[in-house]
Design an enzyme around this catalytic site. Structure first.
Site, PDB file in Angstrom:
ATOM      1  N   PRO A  29       0.834  -1.199   0.000  1.00  0.00           N
ATOM      2  CA  PRO A  29       0.000   0.000   0.000  1.00  0.00           C
ATOM      3  C   PRO A  29       0.874   1.257   0.000  1.00  0.00           C
ATOM      4  O   PRO A  29       1.837   1.334   0.756  1.00  0.00           O
ATOM      5  CB  PRO A  29      -0.776  -0.119   1.319  1.00  0.00           C
ATOM      6  CG  PRO A  29      -0.769  -1.578   1.636  1.00  0.00           C
ATOM      7  CD  PRO A  29       0.536  -2.093   1.129  1.00  0.00           C
ATOM      8  N   TYR A  61      -3.983   3.887   1.925  1.00  0.00           N
ATOM      9  CA  TYR A  61      -4.782   3.765   3.143  1.00  0.00           C
ATOM     10  C   TYR A  61      -6.238   4.048   2.800  1.00  0.00           C
ATOM     11  O   TYR A  61      -6.560   5.038   2.167  1.00  0.00           O
ATOM     12  CB  TYR A  61      -4.252   4.639   4.262  1.00  0.00           C
ATOM     13  CG  TYR A  61      -4.171   6.149   4.059  1.00  0.00           C
ATOM     14  CD1 TYR A  61      -4.073   6.736   2.799  1.00  0.00           C
ATOM     15  CD2 TYR A  61      -4.152   6.997   5.155  1.00  0.00           C
ATOM     16  CE1 TYR A  61      -3.986   8.121   2.649  1.00  0.00           C
ATOM     17  CE2 TYR A  61      -4.065   8.380   5.010  1.00  0.00           C
ATOM     18  CZ  TYR A  61      -3.988   8.929   3.757  1.00  0.00           C
ATOM     19  OH  TYR A  61      -3.904  10.294   3.608  1.00  0.00           O
ATOM     20  N   TYR A 174      -1.391   5.326  13.664  1.00  0.00           N
ATOM     21  CA  TYR A 174      -2.842   5.415  13.550  1.00  0.00           C
ATOM     22  C   TYR A 174      -3.525   4.672  14.715  1.00  0.00           C
ATOM     23  O   TYR A 174      -2.860   4.159  15.615  1.00  0.00           O
ATOM     24  CB  TYR A 174      -3.290   4.878  12.186  1.00  0.00           C
ATOM     25  CG  TYR A 174      -2.739   5.684  11.024  1.00  0.00           C
ATOM     26  CD1 TYR A 174      -2.905   7.069  10.978  1.00  0.00           C
ATOM     27  CD2 TYR A 174      -2.044   5.073   9.980  1.00  0.00           C
ATOM     28  CE1 TYR A 174      -2.404   7.816   9.911  1.00  0.00           C
ATOM     29  CE2 TYR A 174      -1.545   5.816   8.914  1.00  0.00           C
ATOM     30  CZ  TYR A 174      -1.726   7.189   8.883  1.00  0.00           C
ATOM     31  OH  TYR A 174      -1.233   7.927   7.849  1.00  0.00           O
ATOM     32  N   ALA A 316       7.178   0.210  -3.002  1.00  0.00           N
ATOM     33  CA  ALA A 316       6.302   1.317  -3.353  1.00  0.00           C
ATOM     34  C   ALA A 316       7.073   2.140  -4.384  1.00  0.00           C
ATOM     35  O   ALA A 316       6.757   2.104  -5.588  1.00  0.00           O
ATOM     36  CB  ALA A 316       5.943   2.143  -2.127  1.00  0.00           C
ATOM     37  N   ARG A 317       8.147   2.808  -3.949  1.00  0.00           N
ATOM     38  CA  ARG A 317       8.866   3.693  -4.870  1.00  0.00           C
ATOM     39  C   ARG A 317       9.425   2.997  -6.117  1.00  0.00           C
ATOM     40  O   ARG A 317       9.250   3.527  -7.224  1.00  0.00           O
ATOM     41  CB  ARG A 317       9.951   4.463  -4.096  1.00  0.00           C
ATOM     42  CG  ARG A 317       9.353   5.497  -3.151  1.00  0.00           C
ATOM     43  CD  ARG A 317      10.383   6.078  -2.213  1.00  0.00           C
ATOM     44  NE  ARG A 317      10.820   5.115  -1.221  1.00  0.00           N
ATOM     45  CZ  ARG A 317      11.769   5.321  -0.323  1.00  0.00           C
ATOM     46  NH1 ARG A 317      12.415   6.479  -0.313  1.00  0.00           N
ATOM     47  NH2 ARG A 317      12.092   4.406   0.557  1.00  0.00           N
ATOM     48  N   CYS A 340      14.627   3.712  -9.141  1.00  0.00           N
ATOM     49  CA  CYS A 340      14.264   4.794  -8.221  1.00  0.00           C
ATOM     50  C   CYS A 340      15.547   5.439  -7.696  1.00  0.00           C
ATOM     51  O   CYS A 340      16.531   4.753  -7.412  1.00  0.00           O
ATOM     52  CB  CYS A 340      13.478   4.165  -7.067  1.00  0.00           C
ATOM     53  SG  CYS A 340      13.246   5.254  -5.664  1.00  0.00           S
ATOM     54  N   MET A 458      26.769  25.451 -28.580  1.00  0.00           N
ATOM     55  CA  MET A 458      26.032  25.835 -29.784  1.00  0.00           C
ATOM     56  C   MET A 458      25.636  27.309 -29.707  1.00  0.00           C
ATOM     57  O   MET A 458      25.018  27.732 -28.728  1.00  0.00           O
ATOM     58  CB  MET A 458      24.755  24.993 -29.931  1.00  0.00           C
ATOM     59  CG  MET A 458      24.959  23.497 -29.987  1.00  0.00           C
ATOM     60  SD  MET A 458      25.762  22.957 -31.500  1.00  0.00           S
ATOM     61  CE  MET A 458      24.376  22.962 -32.633  1.00  0.00           C
TER      62      MET A 458
END
Ligand code: ADP
Ligand code: SF4
Length: 690
Positions: A29, A61, A174, A316-317, A340, A458
């Site tokens: 998640p 979540y 949480y 995740a990443r 990553c 350039m």
């Protein structure tokens, strides 16, 4: 190479309770800044990961009830049947590619402020939340019974929506971690006191979830294996919880208590850094274990399996940076993996309340909005493209245009490609950022239709003489030397130029010595990183910022606290809420941003990290001062367009430069279509009424 080879163990299926993951690549998640607010954007993004070979794809979540409302951050929600359709669309899209869909049921507890729903937040005790001056309501037994019912109802809805793995989520501060905590849980009823009592609610929710949906869905628990900080749930207790509940869930998704480390940026945390703290879990349970570690190397993944740490490789990443990572490993295309870089720009944008983006993968979040696929681009209409500047914008543009079949010439004045990435990648802690350059150099190096010319400055005459059909100017930007930025809208009047340095000087190897005042009005990584560089080189560095913390914006990348600690560890003097207002080569004047009161400090040099000026001289020489994009003053025959990309257009994040190069290259020769918008519309069937 195929999955029969060296990496075949990564492609074995894994039984998780009543369901089977087709391989070991598991997208845990992760928040997206999309959630309930951008459902179509979200579905397309998650589906892309399943298409890219991730065997399990989970939601972010997912709130089980309006008393768990993290507004303004867009979480997912399963409050009632009205939420079913959006989540079912995600589960279906993931299933369409043969992957399992997981959902992380969540109650935020005291942490959330319920700004949208305006319900009291609920806690194990009445406690202040994360940000707002609001305390939670202490839950009584009736509230606990209600919570169990909400969780059960949400689990049933999740099953109805088609999810295969359903989480119980007792971590990250949480509600359920409040209950587990020794320091937060002061209850005297059967939910407080002994560890057995504190884990009672977790046990009940695991049992409830299994009872409700366990016939068809796996039950997962996301648990901080090293406790929730010594004062909350100590390491010993965390181990006791794992031992006591070992067989109750079908899957242990283990995290650690220090989110700054679990989600650590590459500046501070290496790949696979959690191993020592989570390895014990698998020894205590016969159930499969998954954990993250910013794994991008299949050898590191294999190592986790061989050492018996994990059964599933959590990501995740790495799944954001490369949704096709598993497919590339399976096909033996390791050099094609977009690794990553651990910059946490993805997370920062969720934290800013906007949709996820990525430095390495400019297509993430654009799957539905812009119809972009990370591996496929539309064929071009042919012709030649000259790109001036091989920084992240120019390299990305060359890569995409090469794939589209254009003849591409990429020229850079420097002896090395990579622009700011190459230069900044030499600073302390930023070496992993070189992957932005290396991935693209690797890709274009194999394209016969893309040529790179270094040491090739350039001028406008060179560009005209070249005779390309399209020109992209990616010449970057230069740091200002006059102090103009957020704080000073006009140059600092009293500023002795002899000892004024900018980040460009430092990146060119010109380092000031002695007493150095570094004025950071940019507020992100560069000021602190340069301060560390100078301190290491022996200077006495006074870091001065108009913000209240060092590198204040890096709060969003989860790096601020470590940044400040690292500065302190390097002996850097930190002065906050002050601006540099004058410098005369022996004294710097610092002014309080609130009172304007000033004082002088010794300074033999100042470094100004304030703002950048786009280097658009070449662009202007080609198009004049006309403001119409691509308007040409004296274009040679055949030249159809000239445009600026990257920092030359808009000095911003490296992620912005890559995105700018990608968009320009993908859309070259296409008739422009605005990205799609997700918005709530009042329907004719249910017209507006009060
Ligand atoms: P971005 O982040 O937009 O990609 P960078 O600053 O990283 O921009 O890169 C800009 C690159 O452009 C640098 O490598 C620089 O050497 C190159 N450059 C700037 N001006 C010229 C020029 N006139 N000719 C060729 N290369 C140039
Ligand atoms: Fe990795 Fe940075 Fe992309 Fe996030 S934004 S996935 S940390 S490269």
């Amino acid at each position: 190479m195929t999955d029969q080879s060296r990496y075949a163990p990564l492609f074995e299926s894994v039984r998780i309770g009543p369901v089977t993951a087709p391989n070991r690549f598991y997208q845990v998640p992760h928040c997206t800044g999309m959630g309930h607010a951008l459902p179509q954007t979200l579905v397309a993004m998650r589906a892309m990961k399943a298409e890219g070979g991730w065997g399990v794809v989970c939601t972010e979540y997912c709130s089980i009830h309006p008393s768990s409302d993290d507004h303004p951050y867009p979480f997912a929600s399963l409050w009632d049947d009205g939420d079913l359709g959006n989540l079912a669309a995600m589960a279906d899209a993931v299933h369409a590619h043969g992957a399992l869909a997981g959902i992380e049921l969540w109650h935020g507890g005291s942490y959330v402020a319920n700004l949208a729903t305006r319900l009291p937040s609920l806690g194990v005790r009445s406690a202040p939340g994360r940000t707002d001056p609001i305390q939670s309501q202490r839950m009584d037994r009736r509230d606990i019974r209600a919570l169990r019912q909400w969780h059960r109802d949400a689990a049933l809805r999740a099953r109805k929506a088609g999810f295969d793995i359903i989480y119980v989520y007792p971590s990250h501060g949480y509600l359920l971690s409040e209950f587990l905590s020794r320091s937060c849980n002061d209850r005297t009823d059967e939910y407080g006191g002994s560890l057995e009592n504190r884990m009672r609610l977790l046990r009940e929710l695991l049992e409830d979830t299994r009872g409700a949906v366990g016939d068809r869905c796996a039950v997962a628990v996301r648990f901080a294996a090293n406790g929730h900080g010594a004062e909350h749930l100590c390491e010993q207790e965390a181990q006791e919880v794992v031992a006591a509940l070992a067989h109750l869930p079908d899957l242990w998704d283990v995290v650690i208590s220090d989110y700054d480390e679990e989600m650590g940026s590459s500046r501070f945390v290496r790949e696979g850094a959690l191993e020592d703290r989570v390895a014990y879990v698998r020894k205590l349970t016969g159930k499969p274990v998954v954990c993250v570690g910013r794994f991008t190397s299949p050898d590191s993944m294999l190592g986790q399996l061989k050492r018996g740490v994990l059964d599933l490789i959590g990501a995740a990443r790495p799944s954001i940076a490369d949704p096709f990572l598993p497919t590339k490993v399976r096909e033996g295309r390791l050099e094609d993996i977009r690794e990553c870089i651990g910059c946490n720009i993805c997370y920062a944008h969720n934290f800013r309340g906007s949709a996820l983006r990525c430095t390495q993968n400019p297509t993430i979040g654009e799957e539905w909005r812009s119809g972009w696929h990370p591996e496929r681009v539309p064929a071009g209409s042919g012709g030649t493209v000259l790109i001036v500047g091989a920084g992240p914008a120019g390299l990305e543009a060359a890569h995409v245009l090469g794939k589209r079949g254009y003849q591409v010439v990429l020229a850079d004045a420097a002896k090395e490609a990579g622009g700011r990435v190459t230069r900044e990648g030499r600073l302390p802690g930023l070496a992993e950022w070189l992957r932005v350059r290396d991935y693209r150099l690797g890709q274009i190096g194999r394209m016969a239709n893309v040529s790179l010319y270094l040491d090739s400055r350039m001028a406008a005459s060179d560009v005209r003489a070249f005779g390309a059909n399209h020109v992209l100017i990616a010449t970057g930007a230069n740091w200002r030397r006059d102090g103009v930025g957020r704080w000073h809208s006009q140059p600092i009047a009293a500023l002795d130029p002899a000892a004024v340095y900018t980040p460009d000087d430092i990146l060119d190897g010109r380092l000031p010595e002695g007493d150095v005042v570094l004025f950071d009005d940019d507020h992100y990584y560069l000021g602190p990183v340069i301060a560390i560089q100078l301190a290491r080189a022996g200077a006495y560095v006074r870091y001065v910022t108009t913000e209240g913390r060092a590198g204040a914006w890096s709060l969003y990348t989860q790096e601020q606290e470590r940044t400040q600690r690292t500065l302190i560890d390097h002996g850097v003097e930190i002065e906050v809420n002050v601006a540099l207002s004058a410098f005369d080569e022996s004294l710097a004047t610092l002014a309080c941003v609130f009172s304007g009161r000033s004082r002088v400090v010794p300074a033999s040099a100042v470094v100004l990290v304030t703002a950048r000026t786009p280097d658009e001289a070449l662009y202007r020489a080609l198009v004049g001062e006309a403001e119409e994009p691509g308007a040409l003053t004296a274009g040679p025959p055949g030249l159809e367009s000239v445009q600026r990309i990257g920092d030359c257009l808009q000095p911003a994040l490296i992620a912005s430069a890559v995105y700018s190069g990608h968009r320009a290259a993908r859309e070259l020769g296409q008739t422009g279509q605005s990205p799609r918008r997700e918005r709530v519309l009042i329907s004719k069937e249910a017209p507006f009424s009060c």
